[in-house]
Write a protein that holds these residues in place. Structure first.
Motif, PDB file in Angstrom:
ATOM      1  N   PHE A  60     128.100  35.803 -13.510  1.00 42.65           N
ATOM      2  CA  PHE A  60     127.831  34.604 -14.289  1.00 42.65           C
ATOM      3  C   PHE A  60     128.552  34.618 -15.630  1.00 42.65           C
ATOM      4  N   ASN A  61     128.636  35.771 -16.268  1.00 43.78           N
ATOM      5  CA  ASN A  61     129.248  35.831 -17.602  1.00 43.78           C
ATOM      6  C   ASN A  61     130.765  35.756 -17.566  1.00 43.78           C
ATOM      7  N   HIS A  62     131.331  35.761 -16.380  1.00 43.57           N
ATOM      8  CA  HIS A  62     132.789  35.651 -16.239  1.00 43.57           C
ATOM      9  C   HIS A  62     133.109  34.496 -15.289  1.00 43.57           C
ATOM     10  N   PHE A  63     132.451  33.381 -15.526  1.00 46.67           N
ATOM     11  CA  PHE A  63     132.498  32.248 -14.620  1.00 46.67           C
ATOM     12  C   PHE A  63     133.798  31.471 -14.782  1.00 46.67           C
ATOM     13  N   ASP A  64     134.432  31.136 -13.667  1.00 51.46           N
ATOM     14  CA  ASP A  64     135.627  30.296 -13.647  1.00 51.46           C
ATOM     15  C   ASP A  64     135.296  29.060 -12.819  1.00 51.46           C
ATOM     16  N   ILE A  65     135.151  27.902 -13.492  1.00 54.65           N
ATOM     17  CA  ILE A  65     134.702  26.696 -12.804  1.00 54.65           C
ATOM     18  C   ILE A  65     135.630  26.295 -11.664  1.00 54.65           C
ATOM     19  N   GLU A  66     136.922  26.650 -11.749  1.00 56.38           N
ATOM     20  CA  GLU A  66     137.876  26.221 -10.733  1.00 56.38           C
ATOM     21  C   GLU A  66     137.877  27.121  -9.499  1.00 56.38           C
ATOM     22  N   LYS A  67     137.134  28.227  -9.560  1.00 58.97           N
ATOM     23  CA  LYS A  67     137.119  29.152  -8.432  1.00 58.97           C
ATOM     24  C   LYS A  67     135.684  29.517  -8.073  1.00 58.97           C
ATOM     25  N   PRO A  68     135.035  28.729  -7.213  1.00 58.83           N
ATOM     26  CA  PRO A  68     133.675  29.055  -6.796  1.00 58.83           C
ATOM     27  C   PRO A  68     133.598  30.468  -6.232  1.00 58.83           C
ATOM     28  N   ASN A  69     132.611  31.224  -6.665  1.00 65.51           N
ATOM     29  CA  ASN A  69     132.472  32.611  -6.242  1.00 65.51           C
ATOM     30  C   ASN A  69     131.785  32.686  -4.880  1.00 65.51           C
ATOM     31  N   PRO A  70     132.449  33.256  -3.862  1.00 63.68           N
ATOM     32  CA  PRO A  70     131.861  33.304  -2.513  1.00 63.68           C
ATOM     33  C   PRO A  70     130.638  34.205  -2.421  1.00 63.68           C
ATOM     34  N   TYR A  71     130.437  35.093  -3.397  1.00 64.05           N
ATOM     35  CA  TYR A  71     129.296  36.004  -3.367  1.00 64.05           C
ATOM     36  C   TYR A  71     128.046  35.387  -3.978  1.00 64.05           C
ATOM     37  N   LEU A  72     128.202  34.271  -4.673  1.00 64.98           N
ATOM     38  CA  LEU A  72     127.075  33.624  -5.324  1.00 64.98           C
ATOM     39  C   LEU A  72     126.736  32.345  -4.574  1.00 64.98           C
ATOM     40  N   THR A  73     125.800  32.439  -3.666  1.00 54.88           N
ATOM     41  CA  THR A  73     125.468  31.334  -2.784  1.00 54.88           C
ATOM     42  C   THR A  73     124.520  30.366  -3.475  1.00 54.88           C
ATOM     43  N   HIS A  74     125.011  29.172  -3.804  1.00 53.33           N
ATOM     44  CA  HIS A  74     124.181  28.143  -4.385  1.00 53.33           C
ATOM     45  C   HIS A  74     124.479  26.818  -3.701  1.00 53.33           C
ATOM     46  N   THR A  75     123.428  26.083  -3.362  1.00 60.49           N
ATOM     47  CA  THR A  75     123.596  24.824  -2.660  1.00 60.49           C
ATOM     48  C   THR A  75     124.231  23.786  -3.575  1.00 60.49           C
ATOM     49  N   PHE A  76     125.040  22.913  -2.967  1.00 61.49           N
ATOM     50  CA  PHE A  76     125.715  21.842  -3.702  1.00 61.49           C
ATOM     51  C   PHE A  76     124.732  20.690  -3.892  1.00 61.49           C
ATOM     52  N   GLY A  77     124.664  20.138  -5.120  1.00 66.45           N
ATOM     53  CA  GLY A  77     123.665  19.126  -5.415  1.00 66.45           C
ATOM     54  C   GLY A  77     124.233  17.760  -5.748  1.00 66.45           C
ATOM     55  N   ILE A  78     123.390  16.740  -5.576  1.00 70.21           N
ATOM     56  CA  ILE A  78     123.698  15.372  -5.965  1.00 70.21           C
ATOM     57  C   ILE A  78     122.630  14.927  -6.955  1.00 70.21           C
ATOM     58  N   ASN A  79     123.054  14.510  -8.145  1.00 70.81           N
ATOM     59  CA  ASN A  79     122.140  14.043  -9.181  1.00 70.81           C
ATOM     60  C   ASN A  79     122.426  12.574  -9.464  1.00 70.81           C
ATOM     61  N   LEU A  80     121.409  11.728  -9.345  1.00 70.45           N
ATOM     62  CA  LEU A  80     121.593  10.292  -9.567  1.00 70.45           C
ATOM     63  C   LEU A  80     120.559   9.741 -10.537  1.00 70.45           C
ATOM     64  N   ALA A  81     121.015   8.867 -11.415  1.00 66.52           N
ATOM     65  CA  ALA A  81     120.121   8.091 -12.267  1.00 66.52           C
ATOM     66  C   ALA A  81     119.933   6.725 -11.618  1.00 66.52           C
ATOM     67  N   VAL A  82     118.689   6.320 -11.454  1.00 68.93           N
ATOM     68  CA  VAL A  82     118.375   5.031 -10.836  1.00 68.93           C
ATOM     69  C   VAL A  82     118.163   3.977 -11.920  1.00 68.93           C
ATOM     70  N   ILE A  83     118.865   2.834 -11.772  1.00 69.29           N
ATOM     71  CA  ILE A  83     118.736   1.718 -12.692  1.00 69.29           C
ATOM     72  C   ILE A  83     118.071   0.567 -11.948  1.00 69.29           C
ATOM     73  N   THR A  84     116.983   0.049 -12.480  1.00 62.80           N
ATOM     74  CA  THR A  84     116.223  -0.988 -11.780  1.00 62.80           C
ATOM     75  C   THR A  84     116.729  -2.387 -12.122  1.00 62.80           C
ATOM     76  N   GLN A  85     116.206  -3.356 -11.380  1.00 63.02           N
ATOM     77  CA  GLN A  85     116.617  -4.748 -11.538  1.00 63.02           C
ATOM     78  C   GLN A  85     116.235  -5.304 -12.902  1.00 63.02           C
ATOM     79  N   ASP A  86     115.154  -4.791 -13.496  1.00 67.98           N
ATOM     80  CA  ASP A  86     114.727  -5.257 -14.815  1.00 67.98           C
ATOM     81  C   ASP A  86     115.218  -4.339 -15.932  1.00 67.98           C
TER      82      ASP A  86
END
Length: 253
Positions: A60-86
């Motif tokens: 973690f302390n030597h993290f390179d965002i462009e190279k996902p580490n194959p030894y660190l298994t973390h699920t890929f997530g989707i984060n959404l903000a919901v905007i209502t009609q009002d």
């Protein structure tokens, strides 16, 4: 579940629009939890000199965002903000029973990509199917996904967690959405508290709510920032932040 193994730029279509290609491997949520919970335990791994160290110190302390580490298994997530009609943005708070990010405030929906639920007709993992499923399971919202807009992609260095951040407009008033949530949301009360927060969809009101409630998940804060930038632009978002000074680091504690 799916874990990201590689991503790289490419071009699509006749207009050669810039895009990203993603490659995934199968994993499971238990592996992610095990790595996260044991990240500071000495002796599970060794450093380059062969000395016992921790997963966090080695990876973690030597993290390179462009190279996902194959030894660190973390699920890929989707984060959404919901905007209502009002013109309300829906915010939530995680409960005290989850393994990570206990009691932290968050945006409307956070869902990990699952296999085989989120496979498209070509057998490939689908971000859109994950988003549609997440909106249904977490909020009870039934949508075809046409209004979903992914705004950014990034990672949390301290946990090697990759995700898409975005927003979706729904043809529901905030009160209607809340009624639907309590009536049919499959995950209601499992990961988040039963209460939904409907905040006026205005930059000052959003930032005011953020300042008055803490701590926040990093992805929650990042999603709000990109949603505001997409809706009101960089300068108006910056002006709103100037009117409502915010210390992002303190909000995550």
């Amino acid at each position: 579940c799916f874990a990201l193994t590689k991503f790289y730029p490419t071009r699509y279509g006749r207009q050669e629009e810039l895009g990203l290609n993603f490659e995934f491997k199968l994993t499971d949520y238990a592996a992610q939890l095990a790595i996260t919970m044991q990240a500071d335990k000495l002796g599970l791994v060794k450093d380059e000199a062969g000395n016992p160290t921790t997963i966090r110190e080695k990876y973690f302390n030597h993290f390179d965002i462009e190279k996902p580490n194959p030894y660190l298994t973390h699920t890929f997530g989707i984060n959404l903000a919901v905007i209502t009609q009002d013109d309300k943005i829906i915010l939530t708070q995680r409960n005290a029973f989850v393994t990570s990010k206990k009691n932290m405030y968050h945006i409307s929906m956070n869902e990990g990509m699952l296999h085989p639920q989120d496979i498209d007709e070509h057998g490939q993992p689908s971000f859109l199917k994950t988003a549609i499923r997440g909106l249904w399971e977490e909020l009870g919202i039934d949508t075809d996904g046409k209004n979903i807009e992914f705004l950014n992609f990034g990672a949390l260095a301290h946990v090697n967690e990759y995700a898409f951040l975005g927003r979706v407009g729904v043809p529901l008033r905030a009160r209607e959405l809340e009624e639907i949530y309590h009536a049919r949301a499959k995950d209601r009360g499992l990961e988040t508290h039963n209460e939904l927060y409907a905040v006026d969809y205005l930059p000052d009101e959003i930032i005011r709510f953020v300042n008055e409630h803490s701590p926040w998940t990093p992805n929650g804060l990042a999603t709000l920032y990109y949603v505001m930038g997409r809706e009101w632009g960089y300068w108006e978002t910056k002006a709103a932040l100037s009117r409502n000074p915010t210390k992002w680091q303190e909000l995550q504690r």
